[in-house]
Scaffold this motif. Structure first.
Motif, PDB file in Angstrom:
ATOM      1  N   GLY A  36       0.763  -1.238   0.000  1.00 14.02           N
ATOM      2  CA  GLY A  36       0.000   0.000   0.000  1.00 14.02           C
ATOM      3  C   GLY A  36       0.789   1.279   0.000  1.00 14.02           C
ATOM      4  O   GLY A  36       0.304   2.300  -0.483  1.00 14.02           O
ATOM      5  N   GLU A  59       0.993   5.617  -2.789  1.00 14.26           N
ATOM      6  CA  GLU A  59      -0.187   4.908  -2.303  1.00 14.26           C
ATOM      7  C   GLU A  59      -0.642   3.973  -3.412  1.00 14.26           C
ATOM      8  O   GLU A  59      -0.699   4.370  -4.583  1.00 14.26           O
ATOM      9  CB  GLU A  59      -1.321   5.879  -1.975  1.00 14.26           C
ATOM     10  CG  GLU A  59      -1.010   6.832  -0.859  1.00 14.26           C
ATOM     11  CD  GLU A  59      -2.101   7.879  -0.663  1.00 14.26           C
ATOM     12  OE1 GLU A  59      -2.999   8.010  -1.535  1.00 14.26           O
ATOM     13  OE2 GLU A  59      -2.051   8.583   0.349  1.00 14.26           O
ATOM     14  N   GLU A  81      -3.551   0.738  -4.414  1.00 12.28           N
ATOM     15  CA  GLU A  81      -4.733  -0.049  -4.067  1.00 12.28           C
ATOM     16  C   GLU A  81      -5.098  -0.909  -5.268  1.00 12.28           C
ATOM     17  O   GLU A  81      -4.680  -0.631  -6.394  1.00 12.28           O
ATOM     18  CB  GLU A  81      -5.898   0.852  -3.660  1.00 12.28           C
ATOM     19  CG  GLU A  81      -6.387   1.765  -4.763  1.00 12.28           C
ATOM     20  CD  GLU A  81      -7.462   2.734  -4.289  1.00 12.28           C
ATOM     21  OE1 GLU A  81      -7.863   2.682  -3.118  1.00 12.28           O
ATOM     22  OE2 GLU A  81      -7.912   3.544  -5.113  1.00 12.28           O
TER      23      GLU A  81
END
Length: 167
Positions: free
Chosen positions: A56, A131, A133
């Motif tokens: 992440g 970041e 995802e």
């Protein structure tokens, strides 16, 4: 900008949190790459703990192949960038089963070119965080510039307290 130097991401540590979180933390000053490729075949539901944090929000140091939460925009000479590409190509062979260095080297160079693009508009020393995802079409990756703590207007947000049970 000299033709002999290139933009790179370099690992920076503002505190010791990476050393406490990751089995292999990247060392300060290492050239880094986003390193999302390490999770290309990951099952999102199976990631937890350190692996979930690494997926992440970390970059990959190209000397230790350890993880780092922060990097900074920097410059490196062409020879150092090529050495990092060769180390990454060797990592592709050793860790991910690439057939040979000759096949892995263009992919490693592409990863470093991608890293270079992430800091192309950044001032030297600019801190960057990542970041990631999982999305419908694969991994979604965002890189953002952050202010250095010495430029912030407030005090320390947290302090690490050593675990009394660590030996």
């Amino acid at each position: 900008m000299s033709a002999r130097t290139r933009n790179v991401l370099r690992v920076i540590r503002l505190d010791e949190s990476d050393a406490h979180i990751f089995e292999t933390p990247a060392g300060p000053g290492e050239i880094a790459a986003p390193g999302g490729f390490a999770f290309a075949d990951a099952d999102p539901a199976a990631l937890s703990g350190r692996d979930l944090i690494a997926f992440g929000q970390t970059f990959l140091g190209l000397e230790s192949f350890g993880r780092a939460t922060l990097v900074q925009a920097a410059r490196a000479d062409a020879a150092e960038v090529e050495a990092a590409a060769r180390a990454l190509a060797r990592h592709f062979v050793d860790r991910y089963g690439a057939p040979d260095l000759e096949s892995a080297l263009p992919v490693a160079r592409d990863e470093l070119a991608y890293a270079e693009s992430l800091c192309a508009d950044a001032e030297p020393g600019q801190l960057l965080a990542i970041e990631r995802e999982f999305g419908e079409d694969g991994v979604i990756e965002r890189v953002r510039a952050i202010k250095r703590p010495d430029a912030m207007d407030h005090g320390r947000v947290w302090t690490l307290i050593p675990d009394e049970n660590e030996g």
